[in-house]
Enzyme design. Structure first.
Site, PDB file in Angstrom:
ATOM      1  CB  THR A  11      -0.904   0.046   1.251  1.00 38.63           C
ATOM      2  OG1 THR A  11      -0.057  -0.093   2.403  1.00 38.63           O
ATOM      3  CG2 THR A  11      -1.928  -1.081   1.253  1.00 38.63           C
ATOM      4  CG  ASP A  14       9.390   2.766  -3.023  1.00 38.12           C
ATOM      5  OD1 ASP A  14       8.994   3.874  -3.429  1.00 38.12           O
ATOM      6  OD2 ASP A  14      10.523   2.584  -2.541  1.00 38.12           O
ATOM      7  CB  ALA A  80       6.490  -3.686   5.082  1.00 39.62           C
ATOM      8  CB  ALA A  81       9.842   0.344   6.714  1.00 38.06           C
ATOM      9  CB  SER A  83       8.984   4.704   5.528  1.00 35.39           C
ATOM     10  OG  SER A  83       7.954   5.581   5.130  1.00 35.39           O
ATOM     11  CB  THR A 126      17.190   4.086   3.801  1.00 35.03           C
ATOM     12  OG1 THR A 126      17.214   5.523   3.831  1.00 35.03           O
ATOM     13  CG2 THR A 126      17.414   3.602   5.229  1.00 35.03           C
ATOM     14  CD  GLU A 128      17.449   9.599   7.337  1.00 36.77           C
ATOM     15  OE1 GLU A 128      17.677   9.467   8.542  1.00 36.77           O
ATOM     16  OE2 GLU A 128      17.514  10.700   6.771  1.00 36.77           O
ATOM     17  CE  LYS A 158      13.871   1.016   6.096  1.00 38.55           C
ATOM     18  NZ  LYS A 158      13.332   0.031   5.163  1.00 38.55           N
TER      19      LYS A 158
HETATM   20  P1  NAP Z   1       5.747   4.081   2.520  1.00 37.72           P
HETATM   21  O1  NAP Z   1       4.991   4.742   1.422  1.00 37.72           O
HETATM   22  O2  NAP Z   1       5.785   4.728   3.866  1.00 37.72           O
HETATM   23  O3  NAP Z   1       5.139   2.588   2.678  1.00 37.72           O
HETATM   24  C1  NAP Z   1       5.434   1.807   3.800  1.00 37.72           C
HETATM   25  C2  NAP Z   1       4.631   0.522   3.707  1.00 37.72           C
HETATM   26  O4  NAP Z   1       4.936  -0.296   4.849  1.00 37.72           O
HETATM   27  C3  NAP Z   1       3.109   0.720   3.716  1.00 37.72           C
HETATM   28  O5  NAP Z   1       2.530  -0.155   2.781  1.00 37.72           O
HETATM   29  C4  NAP Z   1       2.721   0.300   5.138  1.00 37.72           C
HETATM   30  O6  NAP Z   1       1.409  -0.215   5.247  1.00 37.72           O
HETATM   31  C5  NAP Z   1       3.718  -0.825   5.360  1.00 37.72           C
HETATM   32  N1  NAP Z   1       3.848  -1.190   6.768  1.00 37.72           N
HETATM   33  C6  NAP Z   1       4.089  -0.361   7.822  1.00 37.72           C
HETATM   34  N2  NAP Z   1       4.123  -1.063   8.974  1.00 37.72           N
HETATM   35  C7  NAP Z   1       3.903  -2.364   8.642  1.00 37.72           C
HETATM   36  C8  NAP Z   1       3.819  -3.572   9.385  1.00 37.72           C
HETATM   37  N3  NAP Z   1       3.958  -3.594  10.716  1.00 37.72           N
HETATM   38  N4  NAP Z   1       3.578  -4.732   8.717  1.00 37.72           N
HETATM   39  C9  NAP Z   1       3.412  -4.728   7.375  1.00 37.72           C
HETATM   40  N5  NAP Z   1       3.458  -3.615   6.616  1.00 37.72           N
HETATM   41  C10 NAP Z   1       3.708  -2.450   7.245  1.00 37.72           C
HETATM   42  O7  NAP Z   1       7.257   3.842   2.085  1.00 37.72           O
HETATM   43  P2  NAP Z   1       7.918   3.890   0.612  1.00 37.72           P
HETATM   44  O8  NAP Z   1       8.309   5.296   0.329  1.00 37.72           O
HETATM   45  O9  NAP Z   1       7.071   3.146  -0.336  1.00 37.72           O
HETATM   46  O10 NAP Z   1       9.276   3.112   0.881  1.00 37.72           O
HETATM   47  C11 NAP Z   1       9.347   1.696   0.717  1.00 37.72           C
HETATM   48  C12 NAP Z   1      10.520   1.179   1.563  1.00 37.72           C
HETATM   49  O11 NAP Z   1      11.732   1.771   1.123  1.00 37.72           O
HETATM   50  C13 NAP Z   1      10.435   1.482   3.046  1.00 37.72           C
HETATM   51  O12 NAP Z   1      10.998   0.396   3.745  1.00 37.72           O
HETATM   52  C14 NAP Z   1      11.292   2.718   3.232  1.00 37.72           C
HETATM   53  O13 NAP Z   1      11.802   2.797   4.542  1.00 37.72           O
HETATM   54  C15 NAP Z   1      12.376   2.431   2.196  1.00 37.72           C
HETATM   55  N6  NAP Z   1      13.028   3.595   1.596  1.00 37.72           N
HETATM   56  C16 NAP Z   1      12.277   4.584   1.045  1.00 37.72           C
HETATM   57  C17 NAP Z   1      12.894   5.662   0.426  1.00 37.72           C
HETATM   58  C18 NAP Z   1      12.089   6.756  -0.214  1.00 37.72           C
HETATM   59  O14 NAP Z   1      12.676   7.828  -0.488  1.00 37.72           O
HETATM   60  N7  NAP Z   1      10.829   6.548  -0.511  1.00 37.72           N
HETATM   61  C19 NAP Z   1      14.314   5.717   0.360  1.00 37.72           C
HETATM   62  C20 NAP Z   1      15.039   4.662   0.926  1.00 37.72           C
HETATM   63  C21 NAP Z   1      14.387   3.603   1.519  1.00 37.72           C
HETATM   64  P3  NAP Z   1       0.139   0.691   5.700  1.00 37.72           P
HETATM   65  O15 NAP Z   1      -0.350   1.322   4.442  1.00 37.72           O
HETATM   66  O16 NAP Z   1      -0.793  -0.311   6.263  1.00 37.72           O
HETATM   67  O17 NAP Z   1       0.649   1.689   6.688  1.00 37.72           O
HETATM   68  N1  GDD Z   2       8.662  15.542   6.465  1.00 42.93           N
HETATM   69  C1  GDD Z   2       9.020  16.834   6.588  1.00 42.93           C
HETATM   70  N2  GDD Z   2       8.060  17.764   6.872  1.00 42.93           N
HETATM   71  N3  GDD Z   2      10.320  17.171   6.416  1.00 42.93           N
HETATM   72  C2  GDD Z   2      10.645  18.479   6.522  1.00 42.93           C
HETATM   73  C3  GDD Z   2       9.712  19.468   6.800  1.00 42.93           C
HETATM   74  C4  GDD Z   2       8.345  19.103   6.999  1.00 42.93           C
HETATM   75  O1  GDD Z   2       7.472  19.905   7.246  1.00 42.93           O
HETATM   76  N4  GDD Z   2      10.347  20.663   6.814  1.00 42.93           N
HETATM   77  C5  GDD Z   2      11.626  20.432   6.550  1.00 42.93           C
HETATM   78  N5  GDD Z   2      11.830  19.103   6.378  1.00 42.93           N
HETATM   79  C6  GDD Z   2      13.128  18.462   6.102  1.00 42.93           C
HETATM   80  C7  GDD Z   2      13.475  17.316   7.057  1.00 42.93           C
HETATM   81  O2  GDD Z   2      13.970  17.825   8.292  1.00 42.93           O
HETATM   82  C8  GDD Z   2      14.542  16.613   6.230  1.00 42.93           C
HETATM   83  O3  GDD Z   2      15.791  17.242   6.370  1.00 42.93           O
HETATM   84  C9  GDD Z   2      14.080  16.812   4.772  1.00 42.93           C
HETATM   85  O4  GDD Z   2      13.088  17.847   4.828  1.00 42.93           O
HETATM   86  C10 GDD Z   2      13.464  15.590   4.119  1.00 42.93           C
HETATM   87  O5  GDD Z   2      12.470  15.060   4.978  1.00 42.93           O
HETATM   88  P1  GDD Z   2      11.474  13.896   4.490  1.00 42.93           P
HETATM   89  O6  GDD Z   2      10.814  14.289   3.238  1.00 42.93           O
HETATM   90  O7  GDD Z   2      10.631  13.532   5.654  1.00 42.93           O
HETATM   91  O8  GDD Z   2      12.463  12.712   4.071  1.00 42.93           O
HETATM   92  P2  GDD Z   2      13.740  12.093   4.797  1.00 42.93           P
HETATM   93  O9  GDD Z   2      14.937  12.447   3.967  1.00 42.93           O
HETATM   94  O10 GDD Z   2      13.781  12.415   6.230  1.00 42.93           O
HETATM   95  O11 GDD Z   2      13.445  10.523   4.669  1.00 42.93           O
HETATM   96  C11 GDD Z   2      12.999   9.960   3.419  1.00 42.93           C
HETATM   97  O12 GDD Z   2      14.122   9.529   2.683  1.00 42.93           O
HETATM   98  C12 GDD Z   2      14.885   8.472   3.275  1.00 42.93           C
HETATM   99  C13 GDD Z   2      16.065   8.171   2.341  1.00 42.93           C
HETATM  100  O13 GDD Z   2      17.087   9.094   2.533  1.00 42.93           O
HETATM  101  C14 GDD Z   2      12.056   8.803   3.757  1.00 42.93           C
HETATM  102  O14 GDD Z   2      11.452   8.346   2.568  1.00 42.93           O
HETATM  103  C15 GDD Z   2      12.805   7.634   4.394  1.00 42.93           C
HETATM  104  O15 GDD Z   2      11.917   6.516   4.513  1.00 42.93           O
HETATM  105  C16 GDD Z   2      13.979   7.269   3.465  1.00 42.93           C
HETATM  106  O16 GDD Z   2      14.699   6.180   4.005  1.00 42.93           O
END
Ligand code: NAP
Ligand code: GDD
Length: 330
Positions: A11, A14, A80-81, A83, A126, A128, A158
């Site tokens: 859901t 990704d 899943a995470a 996130s 990630t 992060e 992570k």
């Molecule tokens: P997302 O939109 O936040 O999706 C997270 C998913 O994990 C949702 O489907 C959520 O389900 C599910 N989930 C949460 N808790 C769970 C649990 N206890 N059991 C089973 N499922 C659970 O994240 P995304 O952006 O698609 O990212 C996908 C993955 O890549 C994550 O692991 C994230 O940490 C990692 N990642 C993301 C980025 C990025 O920039 N997007 C970068 C690096 C790594 P619900 O809908 O039920 O909450």
């Molecule tokens: N969310 C959020 N909301 N971030 C803010 C805001 C706000 O109102 N204002 C400033 N920021 C700054 C955060 O402090 C951070 O420095 C930056 O914007 C990005 O925040 P996010 O978009 O929440 O992403 P992230 O970089 O912390 O994490 C995302 O990327 C990771 C990979 O580097 C997530 O997708 C993680 O799940 C993922 O692993």
């Protein structure tokens, strides 16, 4: 016979893009969905009816064993995470259980399935994990050999997940790979993340539905790519003969201020400052100041390359939000 893939996090952002990609490639796609009343179930059922949903939760090992039994997958993608980095400071133990230990539960479900030698595993690691503190690689970016220094409960969880995946690869000879992905965004990005929060607000300001946006730290820099490009990289990792770890990023880094400039420019506003207020509630106890990825290994070994650049990403997201907000009365 069609290959079978099991996706956790179906859901999420990704999960959506990966399910689309695998369906186009002819896979039978299974997705783990959690919770009794998950409102996103209906969205998946309507938009991606080809996905076979299995109820489960990363914190419930028996549900994962059952999911592997039902799907009999060739490939498992663990997306899943919990996130959200900011949220992880509020619920650190839950994040350790889901984002960290949940991965161990999934690996054990595969190991004990009796088919571990036939299943390829992808772990969503990630950028992060790098944390930005030890950033001393001007122009080079973080690669697979860079030092980890996570700066949030999310990053720490992570890192455990990353190492337990490598440990299962080394201990049990499992085909388990980690994609160390830098930030990737798009139409499906959650509204709680800064990019989508901005593009949605810009769309609403443009349409007269909102007059300002409240943000935290505007100085942080991120390497932002398009999610559709990154799921292609995940798939390519699992098609390699040998498992491994790969960085996916764009090789460019931009500040939140640059993102604001680009997003407001897309609706004809040159000066964003009157529309943005800073709110300490969105600041984090520890910040990752800069992330820049070096995807050279993925480009060389996997033949992976991102197709959407920074201005293209921002434009695509603003246009998408204008469309959604124009169709909604609230
Ligand atoms: P997302 O939109 O936040 O999706 C997270 C998913 O994990 C949702 O489907 C959520 O389900 C599910 N989930 C949460 N808790 C769970 C649990 N206890 N059991 C089973 N499922 C659970 O994240 P995304 O952006 O698609 O990212 C996908 C993955 O890549 C994550 O692991 C994230 O940490 C990692 N990642 C993301 C980025 C990025 O920039 N997007 C970068 C690096 C790594 P619900 O809908 O039920 O909450
Ligand atoms: N969310 C959020 N909301 N971030 C803010 C805001 C706000 O109102 N204002 C400033 N920021 C700054 C955060 O402090 C951070 O420095 C930056 O914007 C990005 O925040 P996010 O978009 O929440 O992403 P992230 O970089 O912390 O994490 C995302 O990327 C990771 C990979 O580097 C997530 O997708 C993680 O799940 C993922 O692993």
């Amino acid at each position: 016979m069609a290959k079978k893939a099991l996706i956790t996090g179906i859901t999420g952002q990704d999960g959506y893009h990966l399910a689309e990609l695998l369906n186009k490639k002819g896979y039978e796609v299974f997705g783990i969905i959690r919770g009794q009343h998950n409102p996103k179930r209906i969205t998946v059922e309507r938009e991606q009816p080809f996905v076979k949903l299995i109820e489960g939760d990363l914190t419930d090992p028996s549900s994962l064993i059952r999911a592997v039994e039902l799907a009999q997958p060739d490939e498992v993608y663990n997306l899943a995470a919990i996130s959200h980095v900011g949220h992880s400071f509020k619920v650190p133990q839950l994040v350790a259980d889901v984002t960290g230990k949940g991965v161990l539960n999934m690996l054990e479900a595969i190991r004990l399935s009796g088919r571990a030698d036939q299943i390829r595993f992808y772990q969503a690691s990630t950028s992060e994990m790098f944390g930005g503190l030890d950033y001393n690689r001007p122009g080079l970016g973080y690669d697979e050999e860079a030092v980890f220094h996570p700066r949030s409960p999310y990053g720490v969880a992570k890192l455990y997940a990353h190492w337990i995946t490598k440990n299962y690869r080394e201990s049990y000879n499992m085909h388990a790979s980690c994609g160390i992905l830098f930030n990737h965004e798009g139409e499906r990005r959650g509204l709680e993340f800064v990019t989508r929060k901005i593009t949605n607000a810009v769309a609403r300001i443009h349409l007269g539905k909102q007059d300002h946006i409240e943000l935290g730290n505007l100085d942080a820099k991120r390497d932002w790519g398009y999610a559709g490009d990154y799921v292609e990289g995940m798939w390519r990792m699992l098609q390699q003969d040998e498992p491994g770890d790969y960085v996916l990023g764009t090789g460019e880094t931009h500040s939140i201020e640059e993102f604001l400039t680009e997003a407001f420019k897309a609706v004809g506003i040159d000066d964003w400052k009157p529309y943005v207020k800073q709110n300490p509630a969105f600041m984090r106890p520890a910040e990752v100041d800069i992330l820049l990825g070096n995807p050279a290994k993925a480009e060389t070994v996997l033949g992976w390359k991102r197709t959407v650049d920074f201005p293209g990403l921002v434009k695509l997201m603003v246009e998408n939000d204008i469309k959604i907000e124009s169709e909604s009365s609230k």
